[in-house]
Design a protein around this motif. Structure first.
Motif, PDB file in Angstrom:
ATOM      1  N   SER A   1      46.085  55.089  37.579  1.00  0.00           N
ATOM      2  CA  SER A   1      45.455  55.152  38.890  1.00  0.00           C
ATOM      3  C   SER A   1      46.249  54.334  39.895  1.00  0.00           C
ATOM      4  CB  SER A   1      44.022  54.608  38.794  1.00  0.00           C
ATOM      5  OG  SER A   1      43.455  54.503  40.089  1.00  0.00           O
ATOM      6  N   ASP A   2      46.291  54.833  41.116  1.00  0.00           N
ATOM      7  CA  ASP A   2      46.943  54.090  42.193  1.00  0.00           C
ATOM      8  C   ASP A   2      46.000  53.070  42.822  1.00  0.00           C
ATOM      9  OD1 ASP A   2      49.309  55.525  41.872  1.00  0.00           O
ATOM     10  OD2 ASP A   2      48.657  57.100  43.248  1.00  0.00           O
ATOM     11  N   THR A   3      44.742  53.076  42.389  1.00  0.00           N
ATOM     12  CA  THR A   3      43.736  52.211  42.987  1.00  0.00           C
ATOM     13  C   THR A   3      43.371  51.086  42.030  1.00  0.00           C
ATOM     14  OG1 THR A   3      42.829  54.124  44.156  1.00  0.00           O
ATOM     15  CG2 THR A   3      41.472  52.137  44.077  1.00  0.00           C
ATOM     16  N   THR A   4      43.621  49.866  42.421  1.00  0.00           N
ATOM     17  CA  THR A   4      43.285  48.715  41.586  1.00  0.00           C
ATOM     18  C   THR A   4      41.825  48.341  41.807  1.00  0.00           C
ATOM     19  OG1 THR A   4      43.846  47.092  43.277  1.00  0.00           O
ATOM     20  CG2 THR A   4      45.644  47.882  41.857  1.00  0.00           C
ATOM     21  N   PRO A   5      41.259  47.534  40.925  1.00  0.00           N
ATOM     22  CA  PRO A   5      39.889  47.066  41.151  1.00  0.00           C
ATOM     23  C   PRO A   5      39.717  46.381  42.495  1.00  0.00           C
ATOM     24  CG  PRO A   5      40.530  46.645  38.887  1.00  0.00           C
ATOM     25  CD  PRO A   5      41.754  47.154  39.576  1.00  0.00           C
ATOM     26  N   ALA A   6      40.684  45.556  42.878  1.00  0.00           N
ATOM     27  CA  ALA A   6      40.571  44.849  44.159  1.00  0.00           C
ATOM     28  C   ALA A   6      40.590  45.827  45.325  1.00  0.00           C
ATOM     29  CB  ALA A   6      41.715  43.842  44.299  1.00  0.00           C
ATOM     30  N   GLN A   7      41.449  46.837  45.259  1.00  0.00           N
ATOM     31  CA  GLN A   7      41.502  47.835  46.330  1.00  0.00           C
ATOM     32  C   GLN A   7      40.198  48.623  46.428  1.00  0.00           C
ATOM     33  OE1 GLN A   7      45.042  49.801  44.905  1.00  0.00           O
ATOM     34  NE2 GLN A   7      46.327  48.908  46.515  1.00  0.00           N
ATOM     35  N   THR A   8      39.599  48.921  45.285  1.00  0.00           N
ATOM     36  CA  THR A   8      38.328  49.644  45.299  1.00  0.00           C
ATOM     37  C   THR A   8      37.245  48.797  45.940  1.00  0.00           C
ATOM     38  OG1 THR A   8      38.950  50.821  43.280  1.00  0.00           O
ATOM     39  CG2 THR A   8      36.621  50.831  43.872  1.00  0.00           C
ATOM     40  N   GLU A   9      37.193  47.521  45.624  1.00  0.00           N
ATOM     41  CA  GLU A   9      36.194  46.640  46.226  1.00  0.00           C
ATOM     42  C   GLU A   9      36.407  46.534  47.735  1.00  0.00           C
ATOM     43  OE1 GLU A   9      35.316  42.948  44.253  1.00  0.00           O
ATOM     44  OE2 GLU A   9      35.998  43.727  42.316  1.00  0.00           O
TER      45      GLU A   9
END
Length: 442
Positions: free
Chosen positions: A304-312
């Motif tokens: 995924s290009d989306t990290t947990p921090a980016q999702t938050e």
């Protein structure tokens, strides 16, 4: 002892009935012991789940099981001599379990996992026979006939399938295998018939491996849209059960929940009626065995290009126009699963790295969103916590946006979902299902 095409199929097994206990009380001490042990083995063998129709008498059959070839109706396995198996000898009973052959010589459909039950020991066959003949109430009800199209309604043809695919060898532990892992292997490969749902199927609907001599054994399969996940927990990596400790597997089987996940779909009844009633020693053995199975490393798995921090961060800035999926998550999911996606241990499952969320086929996730889910009530965790359904309040397009957001957030790596996919799943929802919708909308 037919299995259902859903999440794991260890599921639901029966308790001794009042009449059965009275019969057992008149038997010799050894016979009483066999009946009690047989009742326990029946729990581990998944008998009540398939041989009891909704609202029906235990083991009286009548459950309709959808298959790719038509509807299979489970049989009456109570000791009634006319409608059930009351006139089966011990050898007749053993032949049905191990060879898929009825007392009249006809073949049973391989939805009955006799290829797994072939591994049962003689002592366990004896105990099961004692239980079904002395510990179960006879029920004089004859279920409807199975409704399969030609040529699948020709039972003689199953003989060829058996010749090609049925393994009738009794269980033998691997050389050097410790007692605990050997016990777990016996339960998983035999009574539990976990491979019925968790092993990939071939062209003729045969399991690609009957035991751990094949790498495909327990490697995961999609059945009726539900992803029955890979149960191989050994080797390097942290995918699925690789990232679970032995204690976490035991907790999941005993309660339907742990710090990683919570049970949904068919596995709910498995836990409620079967695994939550097994001894701790047997659960530890199952977990140890699963952790001993090496899992082939998937170096080509999607990322995924989306990290947990980016999702938050996306959730913190969510707006209806720019991030509909994120807004829908905040409105409908955030209170339980939180902006981190990690939920609450043993209460609300984590969505991060969740196998149902990341499954190639999103049907299971869509069903949970549309139908909701309820944790099983178990002896160790009697509270039956529930997730509400959202079919009544979210459109197909909104569910697709929400599922796509979850399947791509916090490092998850699954493909997007379309509104058409949601519409297809919505059509399969039962007409009489309960809904969380209010009685009126102001």
């Amino acid at each position: 002892m037919l299995y259902r095409h859903g999440f794991i199929a260890l599921a639901g097994l029966g308790l001794m009935t009042t009449t059965g206990m009275a019969l057992a009380a008149t038997a010799s001490p050894d016979a009483q012991g066999d009946v009690a042990r047989g009742a326990y083995l029946a729990r581990a063998g998944d008998c009540v789940a398939c041989h009891t129709a909704p609202g029906g008498q235990p083991f009286a059959g009548g459950l309709e099981i959808d298959s790719p070839f038509g509807t299979i109706v489970s049989t009456n396995i109570t000791p009634d001599p006319d409608a059930g198996i009351g006139d089966y000898s011990r050898d007749d009973f053993a032949a049905a379990l191990r060879e898929g052959e009825r007392a009249d010589g006809a073949n049973l459909y391989p939805a009955m996992p006799y290829t797994a039950y072939a591994k049962l020991s003689d002592d366990d066959i004896d105990a099961l026979y004692a239980y079904f003949m002395q510990g179960v109430d006879p029920v004089n009800e004859t279920p409807a006939e199975s409704d399969l199209g030609f040529p699948f309604n020709q039972r003689w043809g199953i003989g060829l399938w058996n010749w090609l695919f049925a393994d009738t060898d009794a269980f033998q532990p691997r050389e050097g295998q410790g007692a605990q892992i050997a016990r777990g292997a016996y339960l998983v490969q035999g009574l539990g018939h976990c491979g019925s749902c968790h092993t990939p199927r071939g062209l003729f609907f045969q399991e690609k491996a009957q035991d751990d001599s094949g790498e495909a054994f327990l490697a995961g399969e999609t059945l009726d849209g539900w992803w029955a996940p890979n149960l191989r927990g050994g080797g390097e990596g942290d995918e699925g059960l690789q990232g679970w400790s032995q204690a976490a597997i035991v907790e999941y089987l005993a309660t339907g929940r742990n710090d990683h996940d919570a049970v949904v779909g068919e596995m709910t009844s498995v836990v409620a009626n079967s695994t939550s009633h097994l001894t701790d020693d047997d659960l530890q053995a199952i977990a140890a065995y699963l952790k001993s199975l090496p899992r082939e490393r998937n170096d080509e798995s999607a990322t995924s290009d989306t990290t947990p921090a980016q999702t938050e961060q996306k959730l913190a800035a969510a707006d209806v126009e720019g991030a509909l999926g994120a807004r829908l998550y905040l409105d409908n999911c955030n209170a339980c699963h939180t902006v981190s996606g990690e939920g609450a241990p043993k209460v609300f499952p984590s969505l991060v790295g969740n196998e149902l969320v990341n499954a190639d086929d999103p049907t299971g996730l869509l069903r949970v969103i549309l139908e909701g889910a309820r944790l099983p009530s178990t002896p160790a965790k009697p509270e039956a916590l529930a997730m509400p359904d959202f079919a009544w309040r979210l459109s197909d397009a909104e569910v697709a946006e929400l599922a796509t957001f979850v399947r791509g957030g916090w490092g998850n790596h699954a493909d997007a979902v379309s509104a058409d996919q949601v519409a297809d799943v919505r059509k399969t929802l039962p007409d009489d299902r309960e809904t969380s919708a209010p009685d009126f909308v102001p």
